[in-house]
Design an enzyme around this catalytic site. Structure first.
Site, PDB file in Angstrom:
ATOM      1  N   ASP A  12       2.135  -2.434  -7.664  1.00 46.31           N
ATOM      2  CA  ASP A  12       0.907  -2.781  -8.384  1.00 46.31           C
ATOM      3  C   ASP A  12       0.407  -4.181  -8.057  1.00 46.31           C
ATOM      4  O   ASP A  12      -0.220  -4.841  -8.885  1.00 46.31           O
ATOM      5  CB  ASP A  12       1.089  -2.665  -9.922  1.00 46.31           C
ATOM      6  N   LYS A  15      -2.383  -3.628  -3.471  1.00 48.18           N
ATOM      7  CA  LYS A  15      -2.350  -3.268  -2.039  1.00 48.18           C
ATOM      8  C   LYS A  15      -3.601  -2.492  -1.617  1.00 48.18           C
ATOM      9  O   LYS A  15      -4.096  -2.656  -0.512  1.00 48.18           O
ATOM     10  CB  LYS A  15      -1.096  -2.427  -1.728  1.00 48.18           C
ATOM     11  N   ALA A  38       2.415   6.525  -6.322  1.00 43.15           N
ATOM     12  CA  ALA A  38       1.617   5.339  -6.037  1.00 43.15           C
ATOM     13  C   ALA A  38       0.236   5.501  -6.679  1.00 43.15           C
ATOM     14  O   ALA A  38      -0.204   6.608  -6.934  1.00 43.15           O
ATOM     15  CB  ALA A  38       1.458   5.176  -4.537  1.00 43.15           C
ATOM     16  N   GLY A  39      -0.405   4.378  -6.924  1.00 41.57           N
ATOM     17  CA  GLY A  39      -1.768   4.442  -7.432  1.00 41.57           C
ATOM     18  C   GLY A  39      -2.546   3.309  -6.823  1.00 41.57           C
ATOM     19  O   GLY A  39      -2.304   2.156  -7.143  1.00 41.57           O
ATOM     20  N   HIS A  40      -3.418   3.600  -5.889  1.00 40.34           N
ATOM     21  CA  HIS A  40      -4.184   2.549  -5.223  1.00 40.34           C
ATOM     22  C   HIS A  40      -5.646   2.657  -5.637  1.00 40.34           C
ATOM     23  O   HIS A  40      -6.266   3.685  -5.446  1.00 40.34           O
ATOM     24  CB  HIS A  40      -4.033   2.673  -3.698  1.00 40.34           C
ATOM     25  N   THR A  41      -6.138   1.582  -6.237  1.00 39.91           N
ATOM     26  CA  THR A  41      -7.524   1.606  -6.707  1.00 39.91           C
ATOM     27  C   THR A  41      -8.398   0.843  -5.723  1.00 39.91           C
ATOM     28  O   THR A  41      -8.094  -0.287  -5.359  1.00 39.91           O
ATOM     29  CB  THR A  41      -7.613   0.935  -8.103  1.00 39.91           C
ATOM     30  N   ARG A 143      19.366  18.180   2.650  1.00 40.78           N
ATOM     31  CA  ARG A 143      18.988  19.148   3.698  1.00 40.78           C
ATOM     32  C   ARG A 143      18.589  20.527   3.173  1.00 40.78           C
ATOM     33  O   ARG A 143      18.773  21.531   3.832  1.00 40.78           O
ATOM     34  CB  ARG A 143      20.107  19.277   4.749  1.00 40.78           C
ATOM     35  N   GLN A 223       4.444   1.240  -3.641  1.00 35.06           N
ATOM     36  CA  GLN A 223       5.406   0.569  -4.526  1.00 35.06           C
ATOM     37  C   GLN A 223       5.657  -0.863  -4.029  1.00 35.06           C
ATOM     38  O   GLN A 223       4.767  -1.436  -3.427  1.00 35.06           O
ATOM     39  CB  GLN A 223       6.727   1.354  -4.650  1.00 35.06           C
ATOM     40  N   ARG A 301       0.716   3.641 -18.399  1.00 36.03           N
ATOM     41  CA  ARG A 301       1.626   2.848 -19.225  1.00 36.03           C
ATOM     42  C   ARG A 301       1.238   1.373 -19.132  1.00 36.03           C
ATOM     43  O   ARG A 301       0.752   0.919 -18.097  1.00 36.03           O
ATOM     44  CB  ARG A 301       3.073   2.988 -18.712  1.00 36.03           C
ATOM     45  N   LYS A 329      -5.182 -11.585  -7.717  1.00 35.03           N
ATOM     46  CA  LYS A 329      -5.443 -11.727  -9.160  1.00 35.03           C
ATOM     47  C   LYS A 329      -5.223 -13.139  -9.700  1.00 35.03           C
ATOM     48  O   LYS A 329      -4.782 -13.313 -10.839  1.00 35.03           O
ATOM     49  CB  LYS A 329      -4.633 -10.682  -9.938  1.00 35.03           C
TER      50      LYS A 329
HETATM   51  P1  IMP Z   1       9.527   7.135  -9.431  1.00 34.62           P
HETATM   52  O1  IMP Z   1       9.064   6.559  -8.149  1.00 34.62           O
HETATM   53  O2  IMP Z   1       8.488   8.001 -10.109  1.00 34.62           O
HETATM   54  O3  IMP Z   1      10.847   7.828  -9.306  1.00 34.62           O
HETATM   55  O4  IMP Z   1       9.771   5.916 -10.460  1.00 34.62           O
HETATM   56  C1  IMP Z   1      10.834   4.991 -10.287  1.00 34.62           C
HETATM   57  C2  IMP Z   1      10.416   3.588 -10.715  1.00 34.62           C
HETATM   58  O5  IMP Z   1       9.429   3.102  -9.818  1.00 34.62           O
HETATM   59  C3  IMP Z   1       9.783   3.509 -12.114  1.00 34.62           C
HETATM   60  O6  IMP Z   1      10.131   2.266 -12.687  1.00 34.62           O
HETATM   61  C4  IMP Z   1       8.294   3.539 -11.828  1.00 34.62           C
HETATM   62  O7  IMP Z   1       7.547   2.927 -12.858  1.00 34.62           O
HETATM   63  C5  IMP Z   1       8.255   2.724 -10.541  1.00 34.62           C
HETATM   64  N1  IMP Z   1       7.111   3.058  -9.685  1.00 34.62           N
HETATM   65  C6  IMP Z   1       6.950   4.142  -8.907  1.00 34.62           C
HETATM   66  N2  IMP Z   1       5.781   4.091  -8.238  1.00 34.62           N
HETATM   67  C7  IMP Z   1       5.204   2.932  -8.594  1.00 34.62           C
HETATM   68  C8  IMP Z   1       3.985   2.284  -8.208  1.00 34.62           C
HETATM   69  O8  IMP Z   1       3.207   2.764  -7.372  1.00 34.62           O
HETATM   70  N3  IMP Z   1       3.743   1.089  -8.799  1.00 34.62           N
HETATM   71  C9  IMP Z   1       4.608   0.503  -9.685  1.00 34.62           C
HETATM   72  N4  IMP Z   1       5.752   1.062 -10.058  1.00 34.62           N
HETATM   73  C10 IMP Z   1       6.052   2.270  -9.531  1.00 34.62           C
END
Ligand code: IMP
Length: 426
Positions: A12, A15, A38-41, A143, A223, A301, A329
């Site tokens: 976050d 990127k 992932a969440g890219h805005t 596998r 991430q 969240r 930021k």
């Molecule tokens: P998972 O990748 O869904 O298994 O989550 C594992 C951990 O990585 C958790 O703490 C998530 O909140 C965090 N996480 C996964 N993807 C992201 C992301 O894109 N940004 C921030 N935290 C992430």
């Protein structure tokens, strides 16, 4: 030169904006790990695009976007995301989107398992995104995963599913969940296969050709380094390698030179559970959370917020071999009277200049802070370093000194053009 974009904190960092900015001069944009966690805005001419799985280059005409083998794909989600972009006028076709034939799939059984396991862990939960990322990577390493290329061959797909269900149905019985019927999951996949198969390619081969032809490649990490399965705050991590070295393994382009750009927020945030030495559980943390709109893009969240941790960012830069930092930021901090920067740690009377690997030490360790005066005036939209308030300049320079890596770019708002570029290699 090729560029690799990596998050140097817990994800976050912003990127998406930087990838979009640099995608302008790139020909090919490659995702190499993670999935739709992932969440890219991206904000382009006031239009907001939210991407999870597709490479950020997809919103720009004339670019090739590549999903490499290191990514785990939820096919239903992929189709939905493509549909949402199509509604906004983005054209996606097999000429601008390549999906590696050796990518593994996330199935509904993976997200169900992810959520069931989290629930069973209670207070020890990792706080995953619940999207099945961990279970899908487990199947890959064991596998037994289904790969996208299997969608082209229904007979083989059936065989692979039979094998997969032996494991998952045993697990589901143990968790008190109903078993999955082979024909249901086979139908689910054969129904959606025609929407995915046109994009499948031997990505390693195509990328090799593109690189040989002199095309410029941008590797888009998801991430952050502190969520790396090896180097992050294990077990509170994601299930892939998020560091720059994964860029090659996750797309099969064996040899490439690249400028490694570390995307770094001017403070620290974390979503989900796990140690966070500089966390601010007070009104300053709440102020940063509100002003920085620190909500998870994927799960909505609230993100935990804290001071800049120069020790962790320095460690991340070394793990990746970062060449330059994009500082994001800065404007979020502009109302604070003074700011703290973590410059070291202390545990049981011993000083540390790195973050120890043991989770018990990570939760007990105390940050050593340095305090610096705030600037109390706006930096939003500033496009020249000299136009930043003097104290903001001092803050940036001090971070650079402590981390030991040049600040190559400063972002002063979510808009693509509100960026101060300080390194002409970008
Ligand atoms: P998972 O990748 O869904 O298994 O989550 C594992 C951990 O990585 C958790 O703490 C998530 O909140 C965090 N996480 C996964 N993807 C992201 C992301 O894109 N940004 C921030 N935290 C992430």
């Amino acid at each position: 030169m090729n560029i690799t974009i990596i998050g140097t904190q817990w994800g976050d960092e912003g990127k998406g904006k930087v990838v979009d900015l640099l995608a302008e001069s790139a020909d090919v944009i490659v995702r190499f790990q993670g999935g739709h966690n992932a969440g890219h805005t991206l904000v382009i001419n006031g239009v907001v695009y939210k991407l999870s799985l597709l490479p950020s280059g997809i919103v720009r005409p004339g670019k090739i976007s590549v999903i490499g083998n290191g990514v785990v794909i939820d096919p239903e989600h992929l189709i939905k995301e493509m549909g949402q972009l199509a509604e906004k006028g983005i054209k996606i076709n097999p000429d601008n989107l390549y999906i590696a034939d050796n990518c593994c799939l996330i199935l509904p059984l993976h997200s169900e398992l992810d959520r069931a396991l989290e629930e069973a862990k209670g207070v020890n939960k990792i706080g995953t995104t619940g999207r099945g990322i961990g279970p899908a990577y487990e199947d890959k390493v064991a596998r037994r995963a289904i790969r996208v290329s299997d969608l082209k061959n229904p007979e083989y797909l059936k065989e692979r599913l039979e094998n997969l269900l032996v494991y998952h149905n045993a697990l589901r019985r143990g968790l008190g969940q109903p078993e999955i019927k082979l024909n249901d999951v086979l139908k689910f996949l054969t129904d959606l296969a025609p929407k995915i198969t046109p994009f499948i390619k031997p990505v390693w081969y195509e990328l090799d050709k593109l690189q040989t032809a002199g095309k410029k490649i941008l590797f888009e990490g998801a991430q952050g380094t502190l969520l790396d399965v090896d180097h992050g705050t294990y077990p509170f991590v994601t299930s892939s390698n998020t560091i720059a070295a994964q860029a090659q393994a996750g797309c099969g382009l064996g040899y490439t030179k690249s400028y490694k750009l570390g995307i770094t927020k001017a403070y620290t945030t974390r979503v989900g559970s796990g140690p966070f030495p500089t966390e601010l559980e007070n009104e300053i943390g709440q102020h940063i959370q509100k002003k920085g709109h620190e909500f998870g893009t994927v799960t909505s969240r609230i993100r935990r917020c804290g001071w800049f941790d120069a020790v962790l960012v320095r460690q991340a830069c070394k793990l990746n071999g970062i060449d330059g930092i994009a500082l994001m930021k800065l404007d979020v901090l502009e109302e604070l009277d003074s700011l703290k920067i973590c410059v070291g740690y202390e545990l049981d009377g011993k000083k540390f200049d790195y973050f120890p690997a043991c989770p018990q030490a990570q939760t007990r360790i105390k940050p050593i802070y340095e305090e610096i005066a705030g600037w109390k005036s706006t930096t939003a939209g500033v496009r020249k370093f000299d136009d930043l308030p003097v104290n903001a300049q001092k803050y940036v320079k001090r971070l650079e000194e402590l981390v030991g890596v040049k600040i190559a770019l400063i972002s002063t708002s979510p808009e693509r053009d509100d960026s101060i570029i300080l390194d002409n290699k970008l």
